[in-house]
Design a protein around this motif. Structure first.
Motif, mmCIF file in Angstrom:
data_model
loop_
_atom_site.group_PDB
_atom_site.id
_atom_site.type_symbol
_atom_site.label_atom_id
_atom_site.label_comp_id
_atom_site.label_asym_id
_atom_site.label_seq_id
_atom_site.Cartn_x
_atom_site.Cartn_y
_atom_site.Cartn_z
ATOM 1 N N GLY A 45 0.823 -1.203 0.000
ATOM 2 C CA GLY A 45 0.000 0.000 0.000
ATOM 3 C C GLY A 45 0.849 1.241 0.000
ATOM 4 N N ILE A 46 0.193 2.361 0.249
ATOM 5 C CA ILE A 46 0.864 3.665 0.287
ATOM 6 C C ILE A 46 0.770 4.192 1.705
ATOM 7 N N THR A 47 1.867 4.760 2.171
ATOM 8 C CA THR A 47 1.896 5.305 3.527
ATOM 9 C C THR A 47 1.899 6.825 3.504
ATOM 10 N N ALA A 48 1.199 7.392 4.474
ATOM 11 C CA ALA A 48 1.150 8.839 4.616
ATOM 12 C C ALA A 48 2.352 9.356 5.407
ATOM 13 N N SER A 49 3.008 8.468 6.144
ATOM 14 C CA SER A 49 4.155 8.851 6.986
ATOM 15 C C SER A 49 5.414 8.973 6.147
ATOM 16 N N GLY A 50 6.368 9.691 6.675
ATOM 17 C CA GLY A 50 7.687 9.717 6.071
ATOM 18 C C GLY A 50 8.371 8.383 6.302
#
Length: 128
Positions: A45-50
């Motif tokens: 998936g894609i993460t919003a965190s750095g």
């Protein structure tokens, strides 16, 4: 006088079947890939965190009972659980950045044993 029909004896047929079966079993066993990335237990998936925050979150939530190792490889950050060898690691999180987004892939060997703790941690950390 005894008449015999030309052809194969039942002993040679059984022997040939045994050799064929043995060859198939060996070939099937060798075809298995022990690399954790070949596991069906995982997600992406894609993460919003750095990257740093995401890896720290996953490491904190999933790596409490096993040694963890962080490596950089081909522009990806890899978090190994248990071992840096993909054939022996119990878990692996791969994180790569493209532009403003970071994509993760997580793999866990034998996820049923701890109800997918690493997978769950990776998904949870992606939304924080």
């Amino acid at each position: 006088m005894k008449n015999t029909t030309p052809g194969l004896s039942s002993a040679s047929i059984r022997s040939g079947s045994f050799v064929l079966l043995s060859t198939l079993l060996i070939a099937t066993g060798c075809a298995q890939n022990p690399d954790i990335r070949a596991s069906r237990d995982g997600t992406s998936g894609i993460t919003a965190s750095g990257n740093t925050d995401y890896i720290a979150c996953v490491k904190e939530d999933a790596g409490q009972n096993a040694p963890t190792f962080i490596q950089e490889e081909n522009g990806k950050t890899l978090l190994f659980i248990g071992s840096t060898n993909p054939e022996k690691a119990s878990g692996l999180v791969e994180l790569s950045s493209t532009g403003s987004q970071s994509q993760y892939s997580v793999y866990q060997r034998h996820a049923w044993q701890d109800k997918g703790r690493l997978i769950n941690a990776a998904v949870m950390c992606s939304s924080t």
